[in-house]
Structure formats: C-alpha cells, structure tokens
Design an enzyme around this catalytic site. Structure first.
Site, PDB file in Angstrom:
ATOM      1  CB  THR A 148     -54.980  67.916 -73.689  1.00  0.00           C
ATOM      2  OG1 THR A 148     -54.908  66.584 -74.378  1.00  0.00           O
ATOM      3  CG2 THR A 148     -56.045  68.696 -74.444  1.00  0.00           C
ATOM      4  N   GLY A 187     -54.879  60.536 -79.128  1.00  0.00           N
ATOM      5  CA  GLY A 187     -55.095  59.110 -79.595  1.00  0.00           C
ATOM      6  C   GLY A 187     -54.039  58.756 -80.455  1.00  0.00           C
ATOM      7  CD  GLU A 430     -62.017  67.740 -80.798  1.00  0.00           C
ATOM      8  OE1 GLU A 430     -62.007  68.856 -80.929  1.00  0.00           O
ATOM      9  OE2 GLU A 430     -61.054  67.239 -80.829  1.00  0.00           O
TER      10      GLU A 430
END
Lengths: 664, 664
Positions: A148, A187, A430
């Site tokens: 993303t 992350g 997700e």
C-alpha cells in the site's frame, strides 16, 4: 478439569460457578480442537507465564510513544530467543491463544513471520529461496511486505512505485515519483526491518507490465542504517496498535540487482525479455489463509471482551428490579443479557464458520494441486464474506461489551479501549469490508445468473438455483434456514432485476452496478449470514460430547438464529418466508433463551480459558475483586506520585492569585 | 459570504465547490441561529486563533500522560485570564463552536463551570451563595461535582458515602466506609480543583434521610495540598478525554461545618431537626439542560467527522467504476455516499430536534415558575430520549465516517480516534443510554395506558391515543410521519399487551417489565426517532430563506426519512403502515437522493464553517492537500528523529548476532 476451578473468587462469581450444569473443560477442549490441543496450549502458556521478561516495567499507557515501541520490540526479540531455545515454532506460538496478552499494542515483527516469509517462499524461485531463506533463518534478514502507498490501497493497478529495468547494468531502478507513491502502513517498516518485499510497477523497455514483487534491502545488515536512496520512517501514532512499527518508505532511483525480482512466476531475463507467469490465481491461497486468520483473531478478541463483560456483569450490582429491594447483579436485567449473550453466541458462530472455511480451504487446495481451479471463486467469496462479517460483528460486539460495563469500560484498566482499537482495524485491512462485500455480491449475482441459464451452482450458493419454498410455520432450525434461503433469494432476485431495469433504461452495466450497490451489500451480507447460521446448525448437529455441553451449544445456536431473524425481520417479511406472528414467536423465544442461558454465562466464558494476565482487565479478573483492582491500578499513575502537581504551580496558582473580575 | 471561500484548494475540491448551487453563508447562518450569531462566533474565533498560547509545543500524542494534563491545564487557565481581560463570558465561549479545537483531550475545569457552579447557585441558600460565589468569582474556589462512586453509578439510592450529623460539634462527618464508596470519575477532581459538591447519604440521629449535597473543601486554598482526612488522586488513563482530570476521593471521618450542607431545599437545623424540601422535581431543570447540551455537543462532533470524511472522499481516488478508466473520486461510489450523506442529514435532524427541546424547555420552565409541573414528565422523556438517540447516532456516525476513510482514518493525524472517543462517552454519562431508554419507555407506556382510560395525552405522545390509520400509498413527508406513528403505536400496544399477558400468568409487574424490556427499548427509540423525524419535517416546512437552501434542507430531510424507514422496514411492515412495494419505492428514492445531494456534499460541510485548526485533521483540511500533510505530520514523530532507534542496539542487534537455529 480446568486448572483454575479451585481458585478463590468473590461470592457473586462463586454463586455463578456453582450454577454450572456442564463440563467446562469439555467445552474448552471443543474450542481448542481437542484435549491434546488444550494441553499443548496450556503448556505453551506456562512457558510464557514464567518468563519475567514479559512483565512490563510500568503500564505501557504511561510510557512515551518511543518507549512503548522499544518495550514491545524487547518482548518480541525475547520471544524469538526463547522459542529458539525451547525448539518451539514461533508462528505456532504467535497463532496460539497462549501468546495473547504478551504484546500489548502490536508486534513489529508480525508481518515478518506471517506475510514476508510466506511471500518469499511463495514467490521466489528455488535459487532465490536458498539464498534468502538461509539469511532469514539465521536472523540476518527481517522483512516486511510493502504494497500500500500513501495514495493507494488495495487496488493494485493504482500503485505508483516503479521498478524500471536497466539492461546496461542488469538492475532495477526503484523510484517513488510522487508523494502519493510513498509506501505507507507496512508493519515493522518504520525502524525494525532491514528488508522488504516491495510491490512496484514493472517497466521494461518503456513498457509497463503491471505490479510485481521485489526483494529490497533497506538497511545495512551490520549498522541498521538506512541505505542511500531509501527514506524510511514511522507513520505516527494511531487509534491503536501503536507498537506495530507501521512505516513509510520512499525510493530515489534506488538500484537493486535483476535477481531481486521474485521470479517463481514471472521473470525478466538479462536481455530484458519478460516471461509471463503461467496463471494468475496462485496468490489466492495466501489471501484466503490471511482472511481466515482474521476471522480467528477477531473471534478471540470477542472472547476476551465478552469474558470481561460477563464476569463484571455478575459482580456489578446496580439500580433495582423491584422497588426497595437490594440492587441486583446487572446480569439479571434482560437488557444486559441481550448485550452479552448474543456476543457469546457470535463467538461460537464465527468459530464454527471459520472451521468450515478452513476445511474448504484444504479441499480446494488439494483440487488445485490436481490442476482444478474451479472451486476457487466459491472459496474466495466465502472467505471474503466471512472476514467482512467477523470483523464488523466482532468490532460491534466488543463495543457493546465495553458499553455494557458503564463508565468503567472506558478506563484503560478495563482493557476494552485496546480490545476495540485492535479489533476494529480488521474492518479495514486485508481487503476493506465494503470492497469485499461487493466481491461477494459479484459472485452471488454471477451464480444467480448462471443458474437462470440452467447451470449447476456450487454448494454454498445452490439455493439460488430456484425460488426456495419454506414450509409456513416451520420454526425449527432447518425451517429457519429455509426461511433464510428464501429471504436471501428474494434480495438477490430483486437486486438482479433492478440492475437489469437500470440497464434497460440505457445505463452502462458498471454504472448500474454502482447504482445498485447498497442492495448488493445487503445481498452479500445476508448470504454470508445464512452461511454462518447454516454452519452453526450443522456443526451443533454433528457435535460429539455430553448432553449438557450439546444443550449449551444448541441454545447458543438457537439464540443466534432467532436474534438474526429479529434484526433482519424486514427481509423475512418481504420474502414472505416468515409471518409477522412467526417473528413475534421467535422474538419471545429469544427472550426465553436469554433467561435459560443466563445462569451458565459465567461458566461458558470461563471455558474460553484466559488467565488474568491475558485479559489484562481489572473488570474481567477471575476472582471478581474488581473494585480493589481498579483502585490499585489508578494508584500507578505517575500523576498520583505527588499530591500537588507541577502544573498547579505553573498555571493554576498564578490564576488563583489574580482573580480580578467575574469569571462567570 | 463565508470568509474562506477565496482560499486556494486542490483541483478536486475546487471542482466540488464550483458545483455549489446554494448560498453557503446562508446555511452557515441558519446553523448558527442567525447572521449575528455567525458574526459573534467568528469574532470569538479570531480572538482564539490569534493566541499563541493555544499552540501545542509538540503534538500531544507524543507527550507523557502528565505533560498532556499539564498542557491542557495551561490552556484552560489561559482561557480564564483571556476571557477576563476581554470581558467575554467563559461559559458562552466554552459552549461556542469557536472554542472547538483549543483543548485536545478534555478540560479539567469544564465541570467547574458547567456543573459545580450551577449546583451551588441552584441548591444553596442566599447566605451560602453569597459566601461561596464570591470566592468562585475571584478564582479562590475551583470545584467539581462528586456523585458517582467506584461501585455506584446514576442510581442515587445506592451511594455509600455518608454524611453523619454530629450535634455536639454542629458538624457533618463525611466518610467512605468501603472501597466501593470511593468517589470516582468527577472531572478535575484528580489534581485540579480544591472544592467539591459532594453527594452523600445524610444521617441524623441514626436515621438515613437519603442523598444530599455538601460543599466540601478538599485542598488548602494556599498550598493546594489535600487536607487531612481526604485522599485524592486521578483514576488513570482512559479511552479518550485523558486531560479531564477525572479523579477519585475518599473520606476518613472528615468533618465539615453544618452550614456546608447545601440548604436551599432541605435543611438540618443546629439541633438536628431535618427540614424536608418542598418538592422533589426542582433539579430536573439542570438535568434537562445538561442533556440538551449533550445533543448539541454530539451534533458538533458529528459535523466535524463528516466534514473530514466528505472532503477526503472528494480528494481520494480509488479503484474503478468502469474497468480501465481512471480511478474515480470515492464520493462517486454509492456505497461511499451512503456512508457520508446520511450522517450529514443526521446533523440537521439532531440540530432541529435539539432546538425544539430547548424551546420546550423554556416554555416548561415558564410554566413551572407559575407552579405548574405537569409538563415536566414529557420534557424529561423528550430530553432523555434525544440524549440517548444523539449519543448513539453520533457515535455510530463518527465511526462510519472514520471507516469511510480507510486506513488513514485510523491515524491519530486524521483526528478520528479522538473524535470517536470523545463522542462515544456520551452514551454512558449523564444517564446511561439503556437506563434513559427505559425511562422514556415508562413515560410512553404510562401515556398509552392513560389514553386507554380516556385521558388526554401531551402533544408529543398524543398519537398513542388511538390507532393511527395512515393513508395507504401516501409517501409524502406527512404520509411517512403517519406511517411512523402507526408503526410506533403497534410496537407500544404489542409491548403493553405482552406485559399484561406476563402479569396475567402471575408474574410480578416489575419482573414482567424486565422480561419485556428489549421491546420497551424498541418502543422508546422508535418514539424518539419519530419525534426527530417530525421536528425535521416541521422545521424544514417553516424554514425561511432562499429556495436553493430550502431545497438542500428538504432533500436532507427526505433522505433522513427514507433512510430510517429502510432501516426499520420490519416495524412498518408489521404495522401494515407501509407495504413491501412502498418500502422498495422509498429505498429507490433514497438512492436517488444520494445522487442528488452528492454534488452539494462538500459545500454543505463547508457551511459547518470549521477552520483547519478546529478540525485538526490531515484528511479534512480546507485545501485538500491531504497527502503532503499526512507525510509532514508523520515526520514529527520522535521516533523519526533518528534513523536507527535505541531499541535496535538493545534488542534487535543482539538477536541478529546470535541467529543459531531455525526460527521458522
């Protein structure tokens, strides 16, 4: 028997536990997937519980943003060492309920284990795997998955990061041409990992071949310094999950070797020849697995929330049922039962549905290994729908539990704030829920049309083949499932009809789809709800065990069915599958079920088998000594270390010394 | 014209603003309550905006818990000084939208101005007032309102704190006999205030006279040290509002003079004689005012949320409507319109309903001054219902707005996390929603029964007198209001019938009430929803102004009506007030309204007239330069000050240097 059944507790909880009419341990085994799994989980938990490294020096709420991050990185590194020493697979641990409660607000290495490594193993060729996996195994490489971007979410085609092949040097040049091309959210990307699997638009010889994945080194393996051409950082504080290390990444014409493109499927040869992948559905497997994982996670979060809310509702006394009498346990109020018991039934509904999709996943994977891809779309629709439904049901459920605890549910020491912020994010990541619902709807409408053309449908949508005709007045479980089918059928056929009508007026199909998308969302959710209800009924029918445990499951299942009939009564009435009177009867039955289940509520949540360290909640502790815990926890506030705060001298005293005019 | 209409913005927003077909300033005036009020608000805002003291030295998210508290206390003290200097009434300022955005996470002196002072003026006798108000005016006394206890919420009878009269010394002895008697939650109690209005059970001569209010000094006026016999502190971090200074308080046989009991109504004479208050309904006025204040606050929070979501939805491009075409503004998706536009219509619905209740409040107060208390129960039911409805609608609305912004809505820099945590608390405080709904239900059932006995009903419930007979197929606004009446009537009569049936089976009335309480909640919410719809229709009918602004209001009103018919379609079908076909027609109309309103959406939220400092959101800024702002904001993170964090050296490097066995 469960290990905790002999521990002391307050009289209110003791009284509740004495009412228990089933074997708690048997229910625990059922949820764990068998006695052996319960034993394994408890063994893991005892390893975890004895580690002093997992004790936070002070409650993380009082730490600065940096210290919180550092504290969780400390624990996740400790876990790696510990699991290595104990020869325990770290992914197994992380997916076990035993690990719940160790990391308080996110794990900066989660993406490394659960997305980065599977991406490398799934998408690099044997030679690449050999090189990289060795370094991953020996902890030289920690990675994240960078897809993303600041201006782009799940829509792959929109990505702006480019990887341009330079035939001269046999390198790819990675570049972030705009601010919106900045990789954003991965992350661990902020300051933890040194590598990333980066999704970028592949350009060779001026032609764009679409998004492909590249293995990119971001930081020096020895100094951890970010490499020239790479700009890294964290994206700032969030609603929750503040120690996930979510980061950003920009490339300034950053060069990587040709062989850093992941080449299991597509390839760029030295001379710049592009070799296409054989087929494009290969990454669906990971997606399905990740989505089923979300169902499982949200289900566990809901278990935690409802454990806390149930126990506190048995301990808390408030107001009056009968004027002048002592304040009752609030669990005696029907309104409170209705906040809590449907959440307990949701836990089981999501649990059984997730198991069904996992079973389907294995059989579809087996078919795919034989080259048969025909079952994939159904599996994709089921897993997408279930992810969306579990994320929104569990988020709402956690909030209902929090609100059911009154003001104290708003305290950090209840643990509800974190439980909510950690559950609600599943709605977005997700596959954002709305996007997923529309994908489910696409599958449903396609199936419905296919049936109209005389084709056979896959099992989960076979009821769309012809107008179901439920038996009027049959309110048994199977009767209700038939009514569900009829209600969904009506929604689907109405919606499909409306799309056709809009198109007949000359509207482009895609615009017609958009104009009907609210109805399409309803179809998708109703279909998925039906699936969950059906699996709940079937799994309870097949359940082995003692009668008393089966009775609990039957009642919870029946509560789930009647509750969702009540919530969607309009759809049942519109389809004529249930009458007004049927619905009134079912709503009365739902109220009776609340009464029937209420005495078992505390024991059912006990069966979820969390210890106090895992719940991390003053309200949810096993012994029910709620108020002393709330008080003791408050005393830990740094503001409570002094009677008169610094701020008084700086701001309040000067004001009190002025006091000139009226401040009213 | 609005002051901001000439400022530059990104092309997407410019395009939206060019579509505006109404006078934005006119709508702003309407929301403010007139041109003059808009001018006053802007003048206040310009005073606020020019104060450098209101600029946070660093974003509060990065401050420790203590520093956040200190920073907000600094600003609230500055406000007192500033308003004093400028001769501006501080309560007016705090209630004005102009003050939004100054305090980021709660005001430790809010309770002082809005609850403590009104309690003192409302409940102390003239002599007491004279003494205390002088000290309050000159900033010697800052106080809070201490009612709730660790184990006790809104149910006054349950309070445990005692105030025992000692005739010898003519003092009251305040005591907290148990841990659950600890006063818990009062804003500012932690470390800010030096006095409190304390609710305690009055004991004289061994007899309990129930809860009464006492003026209690907690801290030394000169040193701010807590006084002997008093234990004070803060209750620890919360979901939000962390700088409210919510505190706890325990008394250990703490003595206060007899005249510190607030004696406007009840009194204890020197000899211990208890003098009863003349009537008990006198404090209802404050309660109504506070609840209407909550409606107003939640309405403003929803305005902020929907402003942010609307602007970002016009700037954000994602996925595709038509395959292969450029990514559209997400506001073009029907699903996105449905997340946002109903929230805009809710803002107006809540706004108009709040105004109606304020009007009712003034007329009831006027009647009460003439000794007529008969209108009070209706006003109480309306304000309670409206508080509950606005708190839950606005909370849900803010979350829908947050989720409509995808992942970025989860960032603190979107300001959604704070907006949600500050809105959702309204569900719990000042009368927990479930408790309030049941009070509304009590009024409704009582009214329904009274009508059955031939009595006339008050205006807002007069439709419960006899079965409404809506004209079939009349889908005009008035037709829908009639259908609403019929649907609520059916719910109420069914529920009342069920209570009677349960009682007829021998059940105690109060237990029967509890067994029907889910249905009672539905009645209360449906009645209040009808009231809000009715007020929306009436106010729009009466609205003065240009046709274009009236058209906006009419469309928003119609969207509100059709949306709530759709959500509650089951109730309309059950009552027979709308047919299946009616509902289908209304749902299609709702979809058309989304399309009609979409081009005006940005301009409507512009009319709410927040400046960027007030929205405090990278996503919601006026100019739409969203991505640069998100990036710049992230750079402020202390973690981004260094490339390699301390935590790397402490935890990650040692791990990378070991790397013995497989960690897979």
């Amino acid at each position: 028997m469960s290990s905790h059944e002999t521990r002391p507790c307050v009289p209110d909880l003791k009284k509740e536990r004495l009412k228990c009419d089933f074997n708690v341990e048997e229910l625990t085994n059922l949820i764990d997937g068998g006695k052996e799994k319960t034993a394994l989980r408890r063994k893991l938990r005892s390893v975890i519980s004895s580690e002093s490294a997992y004790i936070d020096p002070i409650p993380p709420e009082y730490m600065s943003h940096e210290d919180q991050f550092s504290n969780e990185l400390r624990k996740t590194c400790h876990t790696a060492m510990l699991m290595n020493k104990q020869n325990i697979d770290i992914k197994t641990l992380q997916l076990s309920k035993a690990y719940i409660g160790v990391l308080k607000d996110g794990d900066p290495l989660w993406v490394h284990y659960h997305v980065f490594i599977p991406s490398i193993t799934g998408q690099s060729d044997p030679e690449q795997q050999k090189i990289w996996m060795e370094k991953i195994r020996t902890w030289k490489i920690f990675g994240t998955y960078a897809q993303t971007e600041l201006g782009h979410g799940t829509f792959l085609r929109g990505l702006e990061t480019t990887a341009t092949y330079d035939r001269e040097t046999r390198e790819f040049i990675l570049n972030s041409p705009t601010i919106t091309a900045t990789k954003w959210w991965p992350g661990g990307l902020g300051h933890t990992v040194n590598f990333a699997a980066v999704m970028a638009q592949l350009y060779v010889g001026g032609k764009c071949y679409g998004p492909h994945m590249f293995m990119v080194q971001l930081r020096d393996e020895n100094t951890h310094e970010s490499l020239p051409g790479v700009t890294l950082g964290e994206i700032g504080p969030r609603f929750g999950l503040n120690t996930n290390g979510n980061g950003f990444l920009r490339f300034d014409h950053y060069r990587i070797p040709r062989r850093n493109m992941l080449m299991k499927h597509a390839q760029v040869l030295e001379d710049g020849t592009y070799v296409k992948p054989s087929h494009s559905k290969l990454s669906y497997g990971t997606m399905v697995r990740v989505r089923v994982g979300i169902v499982r996670d949200t289900c566990i979060q809901l278990q935690q929330a409802v454990t806390i809310a149930t126990r506190y509702s048995a301990v808390r006394h408030q107001s009056e049922l009968i004027p002048g009498e002592p304040e009752p346990q609030i669990l005696d109020y029907q309104t409170q039962q209705f906040k809590i018991l449907p959440q307990i039934s949701s836990v089981f509904a999501l649990f059984f549905a997730a198991n069904s999709v996992i079973d389907a996943y294995y059989s579809v994977t087996a078919q795919m290994d034989l080259g048969d891809m025909s079952l994939l779309p159904e599996l994709h629709a089921l897993s997408s729908g279930l992810k969306a439904l579990s994320a929104s049901d569990a988020s709402r459920g956690v909030e209902i539990c929090r609100l059911s605890c009154g003001g104290h549910g708003y305290l950090a020491s209840s643990n509800f704030p974190r439980l909510y912020t950690q559950t609600t994010c599943a709605i977005t990541y997700e596959g954002e829920n709305t996007v997923l619902w529309l994908q489910v709807a696409r599958y449903i409408i396609k199936s419905y049309r296919s049936a109209q053309n005389g084709n056979n449908l896959k099992h989960s949508v076979s009821y769309l083949s012809k107008q179901p005709r439920p038996v009027r007045g049959d309110l048994s479980n199977n009767g209700l499932l038939e009514a569900f089918k009829a209600a969904v059928f009506k929604l689907v056929s109405d919606t499909e009809g409306r799309i056709q009508r809009v198109c007949a007026k000359g509207q482009n199909y895609h615009m017609a789809w958009n104009q009907c998308s609210l109805q399409l969302l309803k179809c998708a959710e109703a279909h998925t709800r039906f699936y969950v209800c059906e699996q709940f009924v079937r799994k309870v029918e097949m359940a082995k065990g003692t009668e008393n445990v089966k009775k609990i499951l039957k009642n919870l299942c029946r509560l789930y069915l009647t509750h969702h009939v009540s919530v969607n009564s309009g759809d049942f009435l519109k389809s004529g599958s249930l009458s007004q009177n049927d619905i009134a009867v079912l709503e009365e039955e739902m109220c009776s079920l609340l009464e029937v289940l209420r005495p078992q509520a505390v024991s059912i949540v006990d069966a979820f088998d969390f210890d106090d360290g895992q719940l991390n909640s003053c309200l949810g502790c096993w012994d029910g000594d709620v108020y002393q815990r709330l008080y003791d926890e408050a005393l830990k506030s740094p503001l409570n270390k002094t009677d008169v705060p610094e701020a008084y001298y700086k701001y309040l005293r000067p004001l009190m010394q002025v006091g000139l005019k009226s401040s009213l």
